[in-house]
Design an enzyme around this catalytic site. Structure first.
Site, PDB file in Angstrom:
ATOM      1  N   TRP A   1      -3.805  12.148  -5.432  1.00 39.74           N
ATOM      2  CA  TRP A   1      -3.815  10.890  -6.196  1.00 39.74           C
ATOM      3  C   TRP A   1      -4.716   9.879  -5.526  1.00 39.74           C
ATOM      4  CZ3 TRP A   1      -2.512   5.716  -5.517  1.00 39.74           C
ATOM      5  CH2 TRP A   1      -2.593   4.946  -6.707  1.00 39.74           C
TER       6      TRP A   1
ATOM      7  N   ASP B   1      -0.900  -4.173  -0.989  1.00 41.74           N
ATOM      8  CA  ASP B   1       0.197  -3.605  -0.189  1.00 41.74           C
ATOM      9  C   ASP B   1       0.020  -3.858   1.311  1.00 41.74           C
ATOM     10  OD1 ASP B   1      -1.504  -1.334  -1.527  1.00 41.74           O
ATOM     11  OD2 ASP B   1      -0.945  -0.453   0.389  1.00 41.74           O
TER      12      ASP B   1
ATOM     13  N   GLU C   1      -8.420   4.783   4.967  1.00 35.47           N
ATOM     14  CA  GLU C   1      -7.244   3.940   4.722  1.00 35.47           C
ATOM     15  C   GLU C   1      -5.938   4.680   4.986  1.00 35.47           C
ATOM     16  OE1 GLU C   1      -7.986   2.913   0.607  1.00 35.47           O
ATOM     17  OE2 GLU C   1      -6.350   4.203  -0.043  1.00 35.47           O
TER      18      GLU C   1
ATOM     19  N   ARG D   1     -12.275   2.464   7.211  1.00 32.27           N
ATOM     20  CA  ARG D   1     -11.431   1.798   6.212  1.00 32.27           C
ATOM     21  C   ARG D   1     -10.027   1.462   6.711  1.00 32.27           C
ATOM     22  NH1 ARG D   1     -11.240  -0.883   2.530  1.00 32.27           N
ATOM     23  NH2 ARG D   1     -10.217   0.268   0.859  1.00 32.27           N
TER      24      ARG D   1
ATOM     25  N   HIS E   1     -11.538  -6.099  -6.789  1.00 34.45           N
ATOM     26  CA  HIS E   1     -11.418  -4.901  -7.626  1.00 34.45           C
ATOM     27  C   HIS E   1     -11.639  -5.218  -9.095  1.00 34.45           C
ATOM     28  CE1 HIS E   1      -8.487  -2.586  -4.757  1.00 34.45           C
ATOM     29  NE2 HIS E   1      -9.482  -3.152  -4.106  1.00 34.45           N
TER      30      HIS E   1
ATOM     31  N   GLU F   1     -16.088   5.393  -1.492  1.00 35.63           N
ATOM     32  CA  GLU F   1     -14.922   5.477  -0.595  1.00 35.63           C
ATOM     33  C   GLU F   1     -14.093   6.730  -0.851  1.00 35.63           C
ATOM     34  OE1 GLU F   1     -12.331   2.149  -1.199  1.00 35.63           O
ATOM     35  OE2 GLU F   1     -10.696   3.077  -0.091  1.00 35.63           O
TER      36      GLU F   1
ATOM     37  N   ASN G   1       3.369   1.391   1.837  1.00 31.91           N
ATOM     38  CA  ASN G   1       3.591   1.417   0.390  1.00 31.91           C
ATOM     39  C   ASN G   1       4.338   2.667  -0.076  1.00 31.91           C
ATOM     40  OD1 ASN G   1       3.323   0.514  -2.221  1.00 31.91           O
ATOM     41  ND2 ASN G   1       1.139   0.981  -2.419  1.00 31.91           N
TER      42      ASN G   1
ATOM     43  N   HIS H   1      -9.032  -2.036   5.107  1.00 32.96           N
ATOM     44  CA  HIS H   1      -8.230  -1.878   3.895  1.00 32.96           C
ATOM     45  C   HIS H   1      -7.490  -3.196   3.596  1.00 32.96           C
ATOM     46  CE1 HIS H   1      -4.895   0.766   1.889  1.00 32.96           C
ATOM     47  NE2 HIS H   1      -5.870   0.564   1.045  1.00 32.96           N
TER      48      HIS H   1
ATOM     49  N   HIS I   1     -10.805   8.015  -4.178  1.00 30.37           N
ATOM     50  CA  HIS I   1      -9.379   8.264  -3.926  1.00 30.37           C
ATOM     51  C   HIS I   1      -9.053   9.727  -3.650  1.00 30.37           C
ATOM     52  CE1 HIS I   1      -5.466   5.973  -4.231  1.00 30.37           C
ATOM     53  NE2 HIS I   1      -6.320   5.159  -3.639  1.00 30.37           N
TER      54      HIS I   1
HETATM   55  O1  KDG Z   1      -0.918   2.230  -1.093  1.00 29.29           O
HETATM   56  C1  KDG Z   1      -2.031   2.815  -1.671  1.00 29.29           C
HETATM   57  C2  KDG Z   1      -3.082   1.759  -1.926  1.00 29.29           C
HETATM   58  O2  KDG Z   1      -3.214   0.962  -0.789  1.00 29.29           O
HETATM   59  C3  KDG Z   1      -4.401   2.362  -2.268  1.00 29.29           C
HETATM   60  O3  KDG Z   1      -4.288   3.002  -3.513  1.00 29.29           O
HETATM   61  C4  KDG Z   1      -5.451   1.282  -2.309  1.00 29.29           C
HETATM   62  O4  KDG Z   1      -7.203   2.898  -2.283  1.00 29.29           O
HETATM   63  C5  KDG Z   1      -6.845   1.745  -2.166  1.00 29.29           C
HETATM   64  C6  KDG Z   1      -7.849   0.730  -1.822  1.00 29.29           C
HETATM   65  O5  KDG Z   1      -8.978   1.132  -1.569  1.00 29.29           O
HETATM   66  O6  KDG Z   1      -7.517  -0.449  -1.782  1.00 29.29           O
HETATM   67 MG    MG Z   2      -9.056   3.170  -1.258  1.00 34.84          MG
END
Ligand code: KDG
Ligand code: MG
Length: 412
Positions: A412, A326, A272, A293, A122, A246, A37, A322, A222
Site C-alpha cells: 500500500w 501523522d 519514511e 525521507r 500535497h 519517492e 500511524n 517526512h 508508495h
Molecule cells: O502513515 C503513513 C503516511 O505517513 C504515508 O502514507 C505518508 O507516504 C506518505 C508521505 O509521503 O507523506
Molecule cells: Mg511517502
C-alpha cells in the site's frame, strides 16, 4: 536537571497522536512525538511499561548517553515501535536542554544554516481538473513545491488522493490528510500497477503544460513498483523534471535501487518507513538515492537522524524529512529545528494540521511565502494543552491496504 515525571499522552483531535511529556525537578517540561500511524498503542505500551520507569531520576542533560542506554540495553534493536519510543525521549530531552539554555533548539544543533525551509504540499485529484484545482489552491496557500497524486482510470482508490469519505460515511468535508481511517478494521483499496504506469506520465505532461516548467514537482510511488517498473517510470518522467520520485520500490531491498539508478536520472527519495542508519547503508554509500525521507519521530529522534543526515551529506544526499499529518506538531517542530541547522537540507514535507490539532498543540513556527521556520522560543517551540488534549480520546484507526484484481494483497 533530573527527570521527575514522564507522562505518555494520547489524544485524537483530527487523528491519533502519542506524546511523551517529561518534567524535571526544576519544573521544566519537554515534549517528544511517538506517533506511529495505525499502531499508536504499541508505542504507548513500549514507553509506559518499559521506558518511563528507566527515565525517572536520570540527568536530563545526558541525551547521548540516554539514547545509547535505551537502544543497547533493550537488547532487541531497531524496529518502528522501539525507534519511535526512543525518538520521543530524545526529542523531549532536546526540548528540555534548549529550554534550560534559553535558546531555540536549532542553536544547540549548530545554529541556522539558512533563513527558512522550502516546503512541499500535497495536491491531488481523482482526475486532471480536480488535480489542477488542488494545485491552484496550494499555490494560493503559498506553496512553492507541490506533490502530485491522481486517481487512475479504472481504479476506485489511489494512494494520496483526498477524499470526502471516511469510514463513518460521506462527510462532505474534503480530507487532505494521509488516511488512517477511524474504523475497527482497515479499508481495502484496489491497485493495478500497469494502469498506473500508463496513466502517470500524461498527468505530469498536463501539469507542466498548465503550470509551467519552474515549479518543483514531486511524486510518491508508495512502494508499489518492482525495480524494473520503477526504472521505467523514472525514465518516462524525465521530460517533466521531477524534484523527486519517492518510494518507487519497497526499499528494504536496498540493492534493488541499483537497477533503478542505472536507468534513470529522475531524483529518488526513500526512507519514511526506515528507522535506523542501517536501512540506508547501501543506498547512501553507493549514492542510490538523492533524498533521505526519514522523520525525526520514526528514526530515534534528533540525535540519530542528525547522524544519518551527516553521513548522507558526505555523498551529496540531502534531507527530505517526512511530514504528513501523522507526524505531530511536536515531531514537525523537531524536524524544522534539525532542517534549519544541517548543511544538507533539501526540502521539508508540510501538510497542515487541522484546527483541533492546533488547539491541542500550541506552536511557534511560521509559514511565509512557502517557507517554514521553527521560531525562536526556547526549546522546540511547542506546548501541549492538556485540558484540550483530554477532550479527544484515542480512536481505533488503521491505514488502508491494497489488493490486485485477482485478490492478491499488494503493497500500500
Ligand atoms: O502513515 C503513513 C503516511 O505517513 C504515508 O502514507 C505518508 O507516504 C506518505 C508521505 O509521503 O507523506
Ligand atoms: Mg511517502
Amino acid at each position: 536537571m533530573k527527570i521527575d515525571k514522564a507522562e505518555v499522552i494520547v489524544t485524537s483531535p483530527d487523528r491519533n497522536f502519542v506524546t511523551l511529556k517529561l518534567t524535571t525537578d526544576d519544573g521544566l517540561t519537554g515534549l517528544g512525538d511517538a506517533t506511529l500511524n495505525g499502531r499508536e498503542l504499541s508505542v504507548v505500551s513500549y514507553l509506559a511499561d518499559h521506558v518511563v520507569p528507566l527515565l525517572i531520576g536520570r540527568d536530563a542533560h545526558n541525551i547521548e548517553d540516554t539514547w545509547q542506554f535505551l537502544y543497547r540495553s533493550a537488547y532487541w534493536r531497531r524496529g518502528p515501535v522501539t525507534m519511535a519510543a526512543i525518538a520521543a525521549v530524545d526529542v523531549a530531552l532536546w526540548d528540555l536542554k534548549a529550554k534550560a539554555a534559553g535558546m531555540p533548539l536549532y542553536q544547540l544543533l549548530g545554529g541556522a544554516s539558512r533563513t527558512g525551509l522550502l516546503a512541499y504540499g500535497h495536491a491531488s485529484g481523482k482526475d486532471i481538473p480536480e488535480l489542477f484545482d488542488s494545485v491552484r489552491s496550494h499555490l494560493d496557500q503559498g506553496y512553492r513545491a507541490i506533490r502530485i497524486q491522481t486517481g487512475v482510470p479504472g481504479l476506485r482508490a489511489i494512494y494520496g488522493v483526498a477524499s470526502n469519505v471516511t469510514s463513518a460515511g460521506n462527510t462532505g468535508k474534503r480530507y487532505d490528510h494521509e488516511p488512517a481511517q477511524r474504523a475497527p478494521l482497515p479499508v481495502e483499496e484496489d491497485w493495478d500497477t500497469r494502469a498506473y504506469l500508463t496513466h502517470l506520465p500524461g498527468v505530469f505532461e498536463a501539469v507542466r503544460n498548465e503550470f509551467g516548467p519552474s515549479i518543483p514537482l514531486l511524486h510518491d510511488g508508495h512502494h508499489r513498483m518492482t525495480p524494473i517498473q520503477a526504472a521505467k517510470l523514472g525514465k518516462a518522467l524525465e521530460p517533466y523534471d521531477l524534484f523527486w520520485l519517492e518510494d518507487c520500490t519497497p526499499a528494504e531491498n536496498q540493492a534493488a535501487l541499483r537497477l533503478v539508478r542505472q536507468h534513470t536520472t529522475t531524483p529518488l527519495a526513500i526512507g519514511e518507513v526506515f528507522n535506523t542508519v542501517w536501512d540506508y547503508q547501501t543506498l547512501i554509500t553507493e549514492q542510490l538515492i538523492d533524498y533521505v525521507r526519514s522523520a525525526v519521530t520514526h528514526t530515534g529522534g534528533v540525535t540519530a537522524l542528525k547522524k544519518i543526515l551527516e553521513f548522507a551529506a558526505q555523498y551529496q544526499i540531502k534531507s527530505g524529512m517526512h511530514g504528513p499529518t501523522d507526524i505531530s506538531p511536536v515531531g514537525m517542530a523537531a524536524a524544522m529545528h534539525l532542517g534549519l541547522a544541517i548543511h544538507n537540507f533539501g526540502i521539508q514535507e508540510y501538510m497542515k494540521h487541522g484546527e483541533a490539532t492546533n488547539r491541542v498543540f500550541e506552536q511557534s513556527f511560521s509559514w511565509n511565502d512557502g517557507m517554514l521556520h521553527p521560531g525562536d522560543q526556547p526549546g522546540i517551540g511547542v506546548e501541549l494543552k492538556v485540558d484540550e488534549a483530554g477532550k479527544y480520546p484515542y480512536q481505533t484507526a488503521y491505514l488502508p491496504y491494497n489488493r490486485l484484481a485477482d485478490g492478491t494483497v499488494h503493497d500500500w
